[in-house]
Design a protein around this motif. Structure first.
Motif, PDB file in Angstrom:
ATOM      1  N   GLY A  44       0.795  -1.215   0.000  1.00  0.00           N
ATOM      2  CA  GLY A  44       0.000   0.000   0.000  1.00  0.00           C
ATOM      3  C   GLY A  44       0.827   1.263   0.000  1.00  0.00           C
ATOM      4  O   GLY A  44       2.054   1.237  -0.122  1.00  0.00           O
ATOM      5  N   VAL A  45       0.114   2.375   0.135  1.00  0.00           N
ATOM      6  CA  VAL A  45       0.708   3.711   0.126  1.00  0.00           C
ATOM      7  C   VAL A  45       0.592   4.291   1.524  1.00  0.00           C
ATOM      8  O   VAL A  45      -0.502   4.327   2.108  1.00  0.00           O
ATOM      9  CB  VAL A  45       0.007   4.625  -0.894  1.00  0.00           C
ATOM     10  N   ILE A  46       1.714   4.754   2.046  1.00  0.00           N
ATOM     11  CA  ILE A  46       1.786   5.296   3.402  1.00  0.00           C
ATOM     12  C   ILE A  46       1.980   6.802   3.323  1.00  0.00           C
ATOM     13  O   ILE A  46       2.908   7.282   2.662  1.00  0.00           O
ATOM     14  CB  ILE A  46       2.943   4.654   4.186  1.00  0.00           C
ATOM     15  N   THR A  47       1.107   7.554   3.982  1.00  0.00           N
ATOM     16  CA  THR A  47       1.233   9.002   4.067  1.00  0.00           C
ATOM     17  C   THR A  47       1.314   9.392   5.539  1.00  0.00           C
ATOM     18  O   THR A  47       0.408   9.071   6.321  1.00  0.00           O
ATOM     19  CB  THR A  47       0.043   9.712   3.404  1.00  0.00           C
ATOM     20  N   LEU A  48       2.404  10.055   5.904  1.00  0.00           N
ATOM     21  CA  LEU A  48       2.622  10.491   7.284  1.00  0.00           C
ATOM     22  C   LEU A  48       2.706  12.014   7.322  1.00  0.00           C
ATOM     23  O   LEU A  48       3.170  12.645   6.376  1.00  0.00           O
ATOM     24  CB  LEU A  48       3.912   9.882   7.848  1.00  0.00           C
ATOM     25  N   HIS A  49       2.282  12.588   8.443  1.00  0.00           N
ATOM     26  CA  HIS A  49       2.242  14.051   8.581  1.00  0.00           C
ATOM     27  C   HIS A  49       2.651  14.417  10.002  1.00  0.00           C
ATOM     28  O   HIS A  49       2.173  13.806  10.976  1.00  0.00           O
ATOM     29  CB  HIS A  49       0.818  14.555   8.302  1.00  0.00           C
ATOM     30  N   ARG A  50       3.547  15.375  10.118  1.00  0.00           N
ATOM     31  CA  ARG A  50       3.954  15.823  11.443  1.00  0.00           C
ATOM     32  C   ARG A  50       3.046  16.955  11.893  1.00  0.00           C
ATOM     33  O   ARG A  50       2.980  18.010  11.249  1.00  0.00           O
ATOM     34  CB  ARG A  50       5.408  16.302  11.434  1.00  0.00           C
ATOM     35  N   PRO A  51       2.315  16.769  12.997  1.00  0.00           N
ATOM     36  CA  PRO A  51       1.402  17.824  13.467  1.00  0.00           C
ATOM     37  C   PRO A  51       2.153  19.117  13.779  1.00  0.00           C
ATOM     38  O   PRO A  51       3.312  19.106  14.192  1.00  0.00           O
ATOM     39  CB  PRO A  51       0.783  17.213  14.730  1.00  0.00           C
ATOM     40  N   THR A  52       1.448  20.215  13.591  1.00  0.00           N
ATOM     41  CA  THR A  52       2.050  21.512  13.890  1.00  0.00           C
ATOM     42  C   THR A  52       1.838  21.914  15.344  1.00  0.00           C
ATOM     43  O   THR A  52       2.548  22.781  15.857  1.00  0.00           O
ATOM     44  CB  THR A  52       1.446  22.606  12.992  1.00  0.00           C
TER      45      THR A  52
END
Length: 503
Positions: free
Chosen positions: A355-363
Motif C-alpha cells: 500500500g501507500v503510506i502518508t505520514l504528517h507531522r502535526p504543527t
C-alpha cells in the motif's frame, strides 16, 4: 568487476538533450512511431511488435527506440543521423554505447517519460526485455510500476525542501522539481547515484546527491516533503534469492518499511509530509492493521495508510521470483520460490499487504491520528490531489472538536450519488448508500438519519441546525441523532464526500 555507469560531461549531455528533443524522442513521439498495438505489447515486456515497427521506419525516433529501448545493434550511420550533434563518438565518451564493427550497441536504457506538465528522459540499466538475460544484483531500475504509483499519489504542493530517499535513477526527484525549491536525493547504491547524477544533468536539474543508507545521509535535517520508493520487497536471507539493490534493503521481513515509518517523523518539519510505498507481513491470527498500527506507536506522526493489494505467500513468491528476468519452470525460479515459501513459513506469515503510506507531522500539541484503510478498487491514475484533500481534511478533523464539526456547514460534492435498494413489495428501502464517483470511490452505507442529513448538506445549513429538524421529524432522541450525524460527517469528510465550502 563493477558494471559501467554513464558519465557526466555537461557539453556532451547538452548535445544529447538537444538531439533527443530534435528527434521527437518523447512519450508522444514514441507512441506515434510504434502505434498503440506495439506500444502496449512493449509495456507488457513483449518487444517483437515494437521491433518490427521500429525496424521498418527510418525516423530518428525509431532509431533511438531500437538502440536505447530494445537494445538492438544499430548501424553507426543511422546513429549519426539520429544524434547529429552528439555523434557516435560523443555517445561513446558518455559511456552510453559501444562500437562493434559497423554497428553501435547501447550500454544503457534511455527513454522518454512525462507528467501532465513536464517531459524528461530517464537513463537506467537495460531491462531483461532488451538483454534477454536476468539482471545483475546491482541493476539500476528505470521507470516501473511502483515508481509511477508513488509519483501519482504524491501531493504536489509548493515546498521549500524535499527529500527523495532511495532515489534509484531519480524518477521521484524529477517530479519534485515542479514544486520543490531544494531537492536532496540519497541512495546506498553508488551505481544508482551515478545514474541519478546523469539524469539530473540530462534534464537540466540541480539535486543535492548524497550516498548512504536510508536516513543516515540526512542526519539532523528536516524537510517539508519526503518521498520514497524504498527497497520494500521482503526477501529471504537464505542465499537462494539474489539480493537486488533496487528492491532489497538488507533486513529480514518488513523491517525496512517498519523502520522508516518509526523514524521518518524526526526528519519532517512541522506540517511536513512523508509518502512512500511498502509491504507488510500479516502473521496468522493477526491483521494488517495490527501490524502497521504497531509501527506507529510513539512515532509522533499522523498516519494515513491505504492498503491496495494483498497476496498470499505463494503469490508473493511467484511475483518476485519472476522479477529480474527469471522464468517459471527453471531451476533458479523453483529454488527462489521454495526459499520464499520457507521464509514466510518460518514466521507463520498468512498474507502480505502492499500500500501507500502518508505520514504528517502535526504543527501543534495534539494526539496524532491513525487511519488504516483497505481500498483495493480501481482509482484514477492521478491521486495526488485526492491525497492532498484527504490529508487536509483529516488534519482539520483531528484539530477540531465535535462541536466544531456541528457548527461547520458542509456540502456534498457533485460526484456523490445516493442509491436506494428496495425489496419487491416493500415501501421503504432496505439499503441506502452514498457512492463517491472519484478519488478512492468510497461507498458509505447510510441510515435514515444520515441519508436525511446528506440530502440537506448544501454548504449553508450546519449539522447542528439540521439535527433538530431530523430528530423532530423522525421522533428520535436529539443527542443520539447528533452523535450519529457527527460520526457520519467525520467519516464522509475525511475522503471528500463532504467538504467545507471554503475548501
Amino acid at each position: 568487476m563493477s558494471a559501467p555507469v554513464p558519465h557526466v560531461d555537461e557539453d556532451l549531455v547538452a548535445r544529447l538533450r538537444t538531439d533527443l528533443a530534435a528527434a521527437e524522442f518523447t512519450v508522444t513521439g514514441v507512441l506515434d512511431v510504434l502505434g498503440p498495438l506495439a506500444s502496449s505489447a512493449l509495456g507488457r515486456e513483449q518487444p517483437l511488435p515494437a521491433r518490427r515497427v521500429a525496424s521498418a521506419s527510418s525516423s530518428p525516433a525509431a532509431t533511438l527506440i531500437r538502440l536505447f529501448t530494445l537494445g538492438d545493434p544499430v548501424d553507426a550511420s543511422e546513429v549519426e543521423r539520429a544524434l547529429p550533434r552528439l555523434r557516435v563518438h560523443g555517445a561513446v565518451a558518455l559511456g552510453l554505447v559501444t562500437e562493434e564493427g559497423d554497428g553501435v550497441v547501447a550500454r544503457f536504457d534511455i527513454r522518454p517519460y512525462a507528467s501532465d506538465e513536464s517531459h524528461w528522459w530517464v537513463a537506467s540499466d537495460l531491462a531483461e526485455v532488451a538483454t534477454g538475460s536476468p539482471v545483475r544484483e546491482d541493476h539500476v531500475l528505470g521507470i516501473g510500476g511502483a515508481s509511477t504509483t508513488l509519483a501519482q499519489w504524491t501531493i504536489r504542493r509548493p515546498v521549500s525542501s524535499a527529500l527523495d530517499l532511495g532515489t534509484g535513477c531519480g524518477v521521484q526527484a524529477l517530479h519534485l522539481g515542479s514544486h520543490a525549491d531544494h531537492i536532496v536525493v540519497t541512495d546506498l547504491s553508488e551505481r544508482a547515484l551515478a545514474f541519478a547524477r546523469f539524469n539530473a544533468a540530462l534534464n537540466g536539474c540541480t539535486w543535492d546527491v548524497r550516498s548512504g543508507s536510508m536516513l543516515e545521509p540526512v542526519a539532523g535535517q528536516r524537510f517539508d516533503l519526503v518521498v520514497s520508493n524504498p527497497p520494500f520487497v521482503i526477501t529471504p536471507r537464505s542465499g537462494e534469492v539474489p539480493l537486488f539493490e533496487y528492491r532489497d534493503g538488507g533486513a529480514a521481513g518488513d523491517a525496512v518499511v517498519a523502520g522508516l515509518v518509526r523514524s521518518v517523523g524526526e526528519h519532517l518539519e512541522p506540517g511536513g509530509v512523508a509518502q512512500f510505498l511498502g509491504n507488510w507481513e500479516v502473521p496468522r491470527g493477526s491483521t494488517w492493521t495490527e501490524r502497521v498500527g504497531s509501527w506507529l506507536d510513539g512515532a509522533g506522526v499522523d498516519a494515513w495508510v491505504v492498503q491496495r493489494e494483498v497476496q498470499d505467500p505463494a503469490e508473493y513468491a511467484e511475483t518476485w521470483s519472476r522479477d529480474g528476468g527469471h522464468h517459471a519452470g527453471t531451476a533458479d525460479f523453483d529454488a527462489m520460490y521454495a526459499a520464499w515459501l520457507d521464509d514466510f513459513a518460518s514466521r507463520d506469515i498468512e498474507s502480505i499487504g502492499f500500500g501507500v503510506i502518508t505520514l504528517h507531522r502535526p504543527t501543534g500539541d495534539r494526539e496524532p491520528f491513525v487511519d488504516l484503510m483497505d481500498e483495493r478498487g480501481p482509482v484514477p491514475p492521478a491521486m495526488g490531489d485526492t491525497v492532498r484533500v484527504g490529508l487536509e481534511a483529516r488534519v482539520w478533523l483531528a484539530e477540531h472538536s465535535d462541536d466544531d464539526v456541528l457548527d461547520q456547514a458542509w456540502k456534498a460534492t457533485p460526484d456523490v450519488t445516493e442509491e436506494r435498494h428496495t425489496l419487491p413489495g416493500a415501501s421503504d428501502p432496505s439499503v441506502i448508500v452514498a457512492r463517491q464517483g472519484s478519488g478512492l470511490g468510497r461507498v458509505i452505507q447510510l441510515t435514515t438519519v444520515t441519508a436525511a442529513y446528506l440530502s440537506v448538506a448544501d454548504g449553508e445549513l450546519t449539522p447542528r441546525q439540521a439535527v433538530g429538524a431530523i430528530a423532530g421529524i423522525l421522533e428520535l432522541d436529539a443527542d443520539e441523532t447528533e452523535r450519529e450525524v457527527v460520526a457520519f460527517v467525520r467519516d464522509a469528510a475525511k475522503d471528500g464526500l463532504l467538504v467545507r465550502p471554503t475548501d
